[in-house]
Design a protein around this motif. Structure first.
Motif, PDB file in Angstrom:
ATOM      1  N   THR A  38       0.817  -1.217   0.000  1.00 53.65           N
ATOM      2  CA  THR A  38       0.000   0.000   0.000  1.00 53.65           C
ATOM      3  C   THR A  38       0.851   1.267   0.000  1.00 53.65           C
ATOM      4  O   THR A  38       0.685   2.143  -0.837  1.00 53.65           O
ATOM      5  N   SER A  39       1.745   1.348   0.974  1.00 50.33           N
ATOM      6  CA  SER A  39       2.537   2.575   1.099  1.00 50.33           C
ATOM      7  C   SER A  39       3.796   2.330   1.914  1.00 50.33           C
ATOM      8  O   SER A  39       3.958   1.270   2.540  1.00 50.33           O
ATOM      9  N   ILE A  40       4.630   3.363   1.897  1.00 52.54           N
ATOM     10  CA  ILE A  40       5.860   3.356   2.705  1.00 52.54           C
ATOM     11  C   ILE A  40       5.777   4.538   3.654  1.00 52.54           C
ATOM     12  O   ILE A  40       5.538   5.683   3.238  1.00 52.54           O
ATOM     13  N   ARG A  41       5.942   4.279   4.914  1.00 54.63           N
ATOM     14  CA  ARG A  41       5.868   5.342   5.926  1.00 54.63           C
ATOM     15  C   ARG A  41       7.263   5.577   6.513  1.00 54.63           C
ATOM     16  O   ARG A  41       7.986   4.633   6.838  1.00 54.63           O
ATOM     17  N   HIS A  42       7.591   6.868   6.640  1.00 48.94           N
ATOM     18  CA  HIS A  42       8.891   7.240   7.207  1.00 48.94           C
ATOM     19  C   HIS A  42       8.710   7.726   8.646  1.00 48.94           C
ATOM     20  O   HIS A  42       7.619   7.616   9.215  1.00 48.94           O
ATOM     21  N   SER A  43       9.749   8.267   9.253  1.00 43.20           N
ATOM     22  CA  SER A  43       9.753   8.566  10.693  1.00 43.20           C
ATOM     23  C   SER A  43       8.575   9.460  11.094  1.00 43.20           C
ATOM     24  O   SER A  43       8.190  10.389  10.383  1.00 43.20           O
ATOM     25  N   GLY A  44       7.968   9.115  12.237  1.00 38.77           N
ATOM     26  CA  GLY A  44       6.865   9.908  12.762  1.00 38.77           C
ATOM     27  C   GLY A  44       5.719   9.039  13.279  1.00 38.77           C
ATOM     28  O   GLY A  44       5.850   7.822  13.433  1.00 38.77           O
ATOM     29  N   PHE A  45       4.567   9.688  13.568  1.00 38.56           N
ATOM     30  CA  PHE A  45       3.370   9.011  14.082  1.00 38.56           C
ATOM     31  C   PHE A  45       2.436   8.721  12.908  1.00 38.56           C
ATOM     32  O   PHE A  45       2.116   9.613  12.102  1.00 38.56           O
ATOM     33  N   HIS A  46       1.945   7.466  12.810  1.00 38.40           N
ATOM     34  CA  HIS A  46       1.115   7.078  11.663  1.00 38.40           C
ATOM     35  C   HIS A  46      -0.076   6.251  12.132  1.00 38.40           C
ATOM     36  O   HIS A  46      -0.063   5.646  13.223  1.00 38.40           O
TER      37      HIS A  46
END
Length: 305
Positions: A38-46
């Motif tokens: 679906t997606s790629i998430r980088h540093s942080g709150f998700h």
């Protein structure tokens, strides 16, 4: 049995807890929905949909290092172990390729390092391997860059950090090195000895020259003193022959007196009588007269010729 409102609250809490996640700095999280990317998430709150979406994996974007030890043979048939350190990282824009195209990146990198090193080192002699280790590292980096870029990995640097020949070869190299150093030391010692001998000879020659100059000066001054003594005696009516006899006798007794002052002297002067000085003078005068006669005769012979 728990009340239904309490159960609902617990379920809502679990859903909320499963809905969020945190990605650390320099890390990428891969999100899948029902098993599909679906997606790629980088540093942080998700946030994600519990039960529908899941974190398929996380990849570190930091620089990593892989040490590979390869044993191979050189051109002069010497077995040697090389330690190659490969620094690499996942390209931020190619996280998808790094995660889905390659399962075991370390094994892939190791295979390429083995392939390049075993192709380059057998072309070199052992001494050249030490000298050209940077060339080996550059060849490994070039090959890895071309191969791993497709899988989303960037090769930062490759280093040949250790070269370890067979133990017997190392012992032989140490003996050769020791022999060369002993040879050099012997050459330096020989040069030092030669310089010492030359300088000693120069010093001795200078000493002899100064000694000869001193003797010449001494005799010159003695002759000058004798000349002055004869002039003084001539002024009081003593002719040159008598003056010479007087001087010779005086020097003879001065010599005897100086010898007598030496308490540990074993020198015996023979003959030792008052007539010695006079006889010496007569012999000298006769020698000078004979020499003058011979010189005059040689001149007359040359004139006749």
């Amino acid at each position: 049995m728990l009340p239904i409102p309490l159960i609902i609250v617990i379920l809502i809490g679990l859903v909320i807890f499963a809905s969020y996640f945190i990605v650390k700095q320099q890390t990428a999280a891969i999100i899948e929905t029902f098993g599909k990317f679906t997606s790629i998430r980088h540093s942080g709150f998700h946030l994600k949909i519990p039960g529908v979406q899941r974190i398929a994996g996380r990849l570190s974007l930091k620089i990593q290092q892989l040490d590979v030890i390869i044993e191979t043979k050189t051109l002069d048939d010497v077995f040697v172990k090389l330690k190659v350190s490969v620094q690499f990282k996942v390209i931020k824009d190619k996280v998808y390729d790094a995660f889905y195209k390659l399962d075991y990146p370390h094994d892939q990198i190791t295979s390429y390092v083995f392939d390049v090193v075993r192709a380059e080192v057998p072309k070199m002699r052992l001494d050249d391997v030490f000298v050209k280790k940077d060339d080996i590292a550059i060849a490994v980096k070039s090959e890895l860059n071309d191969a791993m870029m497709e899988y989303g990995y960037d090769i930062i640097k490759t280093l040949v950090t250790d070269i370890d020949p067979d133990a017997q070869v190392k012992a032989a190299m140490n003996r050769i090195n020791a022999a060369d150093r002993e040879k050099t030391a012997a050459q330096y010692e020989g040069d030092a000895q030669r310089i010492l001998i030359v300088e000693r000879a120069k010093a001795e020659a200078e000493s002899k020259r100064l000694q000869g100059q001193g003797i010449a000066d001494q005799r010159r001054e003695i002759a000058r003193g004798l000349e002055e003594s004869v002039e003084v005696l001539n002024r009081v009516g003593i002719n040159s022959q008598e003056a010479s006899a007087l001087i010779v006798v005086t020097q003879h007794y001065d010599t005897l007196q100086s010898l007598g002052e030496q308490t540990n002297s074993n020198l015996i002067l023979l003959p030792n009588s008052p007539q010695v000085g006079s006889n010496m003078l007569n012999d000298m005068v006769a020698s000078f007269a004979a020499s003058n006669q011979i010189g005059e005769a040689m001149k007359n012979t040359k004139k006749k010729e």
